[in-house]
Design an enzyme around this catalytic site. Sequence first.
Site, PDB file in Angstrom:
ATOM      1  N   TYR A 168      38.912  33.027  -5.447  1.00  8.65           N
ATOM      2  CA  TYR A 168      40.362  32.960  -5.531  1.00  8.65           C
ATOM      3  C   TYR A 168      40.865  33.335  -6.932  1.00  8.65           C
ATOM      4  CZ  TYR A 168      45.009  31.259  -4.133  1.00  8.65           C
ATOM      5  OH  TYR A 168      46.339  31.155  -3.820  1.00  8.65           O
ATOM      6  N   GLU A 175      44.633  41.047  -9.030  1.00 16.87           N
ATOM      7  CA  GLU A 175      45.970  41.397  -8.564  1.00 16.87           C
ATOM      8  C   GLU A 175      46.965  41.446  -9.723  1.00 16.87           C
ATOM      9  OE1 GLU A 175      46.943  38.586  -5.517  1.00 16.87           O
ATOM     10  OE2 GLU A 175      45.051  38.927  -4.470  1.00 16.87           O
TER      11      GLU A 175
END
Length: 246
Positions: A168, A175
Amino acid sequence: MAAAAGGGSRADNGYGGQQPRRRKGPGALATAYLVVYNVVMTAGWLVIAVGLVRAYLAKGSYHSLYYSIEKPLKFFQTGALLEILHCAFGIVPSSVVLTAFQVMSRVFLTWAVTHSVKEVQTEDSVLLFVVAWTITEIIRYSFYTFSLLNHLPYLIKWARYTLFIILYPMGVSGELLTIYAALPFVRQSGLYSISLPNKYNFSFDYYTFLILVMISYIPLFPQLYFHMLRQRRKVLSHTEEHKKSE
């Protein structure tokens, strides 16, 4: 916005969840469809994984591996839009809004950032989130498939609720770095921006929008991450208690 996508985990979509729900499951036909869907999606992300490994072995470098898996990545990530319909039609008992938010955030990053801003496709940050997504989705869709078949191996359950601890943050970092790398090119080109005056008397600055997207990670990431940590304790401790009682 895209923080919900993350590299690590997406909220369970109802079939094979955090704890068994006391509600009627999907019918036989819907279950068969969901099994096929999840098998296809698992296979698709495996294709992406194999493509990454083959490209790396052929090039001897991890730079610019995005081009080797660009088409299947776009196809299978966009294919996740069907999950919104699964919720909308009630064959999966999850929130339509939450699922749409999570799916659309990844589709947004795939098309509106990585595809639209060609200059970022060579960034190492793209590979960072692609690898995180790929491992996550192979595990996630496998988890759903075996859950639907009522034969979930403990290893897959453990991976589903453990590997996100690393994946994660890895995905979110990729991103954010990718969006950040896109900013100067978006500002220079005016991509997707609408300037005044126009007949609609409306303006939109895509550059500012991307900055707001990045800021949204600040409150969303910790909430989702700690939620998954709580779910991990709940699910895995429940499994251990069940094993001891047998």
